[in-house]
Write an enzyme that holds these catalytic residues in place. Structure first.
Site, PDB file in Angstrom:
ATOM      1  N   ASN A  32      -1.606 -42.972   7.831  1.00  0.00           N
ATOM      2  CA  ASN A  32      -0.910 -43.973   7.013  1.00  0.00           C
ATOM      3  C   ASN A  32       0.344 -43.314   6.434  1.00  0.00           C
ATOM      4  O   ASN A  32       0.572 -43.290   5.223  1.00  0.00           O
ATOM      5  CB  ASN A  32      -1.824 -44.516   5.906  1.00  0.00           C
ATOM      6  N   HIS A  37       4.990 -37.719   3.680  1.00  0.00           N
ATOM      7  CA  HIS A  37       4.442 -36.989   4.828  1.00  0.00           C
ATOM      8  C   HIS A  37       5.571 -36.524   5.756  1.00  0.00           C
ATOM      9  O   HIS A  37       5.564 -35.393   6.247  1.00  0.00           O
ATOM     10  CB  HIS A  37       3.509 -37.887   5.661  1.00  0.00           C
ATOM     11  N   ASP A 152      -1.057 -33.629  -4.557  1.00  0.00           N
ATOM     12  CA  ASP A 152      -2.464 -33.205  -4.643  1.00  0.00           C
ATOM     13  C   ASP A 152      -2.478 -31.751  -5.126  1.00  0.00           C
ATOM     14  O   ASP A 152      -2.793 -30.831  -4.365  1.00  0.00           O
ATOM     15  CB  ASP A 152      -3.131 -33.351  -3.281  1.00  0.00           C
TER      16      ASP A 152
HETATM   17  O1  PAF Z   1      -4.370 -34.450   1.627  1.00  0.00           O
HETATM   18  C1  PAF Z   1      -4.956 -34.974   2.610  1.00  0.00           C
HETATM   19  O2  PAF Z   1      -4.457 -35.895   3.234  1.00  0.00           O
HETATM   20  C2  PAF Z   1      -6.327 -34.453   3.017  1.00  0.00           C
HETATM   21  O3  PAF Z   1      -7.063 -34.068   1.913  1.00  0.00           O
HETATM   22  C3  PAF Z   1      -6.250 -33.319   4.049  1.00  0.00           C
HETATM   23  C4  PAF Z   1      -5.568 -32.077   3.485  1.00  0.00           C
HETATM   24  C5  PAF Z   1      -5.504 -33.785   5.293  1.00  0.00           C
HETATM   25  C6  PAF Z   1      -7.669 -32.907   4.472  1.00  0.00           C
HETATM   26  O4  PAF Z   1      -8.353 -33.971   5.032  1.00  0.00           O
END
Ligand code: PAF
Length: 284
Positions: A32, A37, A152
């Protein structure tokens, strides 16, 4: 862009790259994809010769009552976006490829203590799922570098600790938080925010910034500040999960003489749990 669903075929392709002396970057995601990203992919491209983005909605990091089943899966659109930024490889395995013996039998990687607080307190087992799948991705791709979003923040700190503790030969880089104009951090879960809630949700970021500014003004009553921020979030109509001022490296509650601090917070909307953070350096 080459797309792989299987570990073995991805490994063969990456062995070729490595033989040619290429530096490999990994951007692990759950898909998504949004601009934050894509910024991670571009960041990896700046220091690596070829970049692998992984897309895997990892069931091991979701609790029983969490949103694994409704987590947005948009592989086709994600593929187009990755092609648009010239990503070299997309690795999008299914569950049996990653957990061939089933999740219950999966060997786990556990980072103690710092995973029990903040998000870990309300999402027991979450970070164990993250560190386990990230270790597997590191073993599969064997990247020279991996880039994770700083939104995060706890995840980033936990992964750095795992890499240090287990002597993993990978450089961990942090990608800056990307925000909407009103401060809301980009997140795949933003699609769960109701239209009526949307104008108010940047209160989380505003409250974290308020705490940061109070500290920069000289206040050190961290717990009182965090409580006041939670009250602001409540007054805006949302349920705070936590607000906490922490040492940026250990995630321990901030001590008066800590120089590098991060204010972390999480709150609930009707359909989403949102997280955010702001960091500050004192005496810089
Ligand atoms: O941050 C995320 O999208 C997820 O926690 C990760 C690092 C891809 C692990 O599944």
């Amino acid at each position: 862009m080459q797309v792989f669903h299987q570990i073995q075929s991805l490994r063969r392709a990456l062995e070729d790259e490595r033989r040619k002396g290429k530096r490999i970057g990994l951007v692990p995601t759950m898909g998504n994809l949004h601009d934050a990203h894509l910024a991670l992919v571009k960041q990896a491209q700046a220091t690596c010769d070829c970049v692998v983005t992984s897309i895997f909605v990892n069931p091991l990091q979701f609790g029983l009552n969490e949103d694994w089943d409704k987590y947005p899966r948009t592989l086709e659109a994600d593929t187009v976006k990755l092609e648009g930024v010239d990503c070299d490889y997309l690795f999008c395995p299914d569950e049996t490829e990653i957990y061939p013996n089933g999740m219950a039998e999966q060997t786990r990687v556990v980072v103690p203590s710092m995973t029990d607080v903040l998000c870990g307190a309300s999402r027991p087992g979450h970070f164990e799922g993250v560190t386990t799948v990230v270790s597997k991705l590191f073993n599969i791709v064997q990247p020279d570098e991996a880039v994770f979003g700083a939104k995060d923040f706890q995840q980033l700190a936990v992964i750095r600790r795992m890499v240090e503790d287990l002597c993993m030969p990978v450089v961990i880089r942090a990608g800056e938080v990307v925000r909407e104009a009103d401060g809301l951090a980009l997140s795949s879960r933003n699609s769960f925010i109701g239209d009526d809630e949307r104008p108010g949700v940047s209160q989380l970021y505003r409250s974290l910034c308020w705490v940061r500014d109070q500290i920069l003004d000289g206040r050190r009553d961290f717990v009182t500040l965090a409580d006041a921020a939670k009250e602001q979030i409540r007054a805006a109509g949302f349920k705070p999960d936590y607000v906490s001022v922490c040492n940026s490296h250990t995630l321990d509650l901030a001590a008066h003489d800590d120089a590098e601090l991060t204010v972390l917070g999480a709150m609930y909307t009707r359909g989403a749990r949102l997280i955010d953070n702001v960091s500050l350096v004192l005496g810089a």
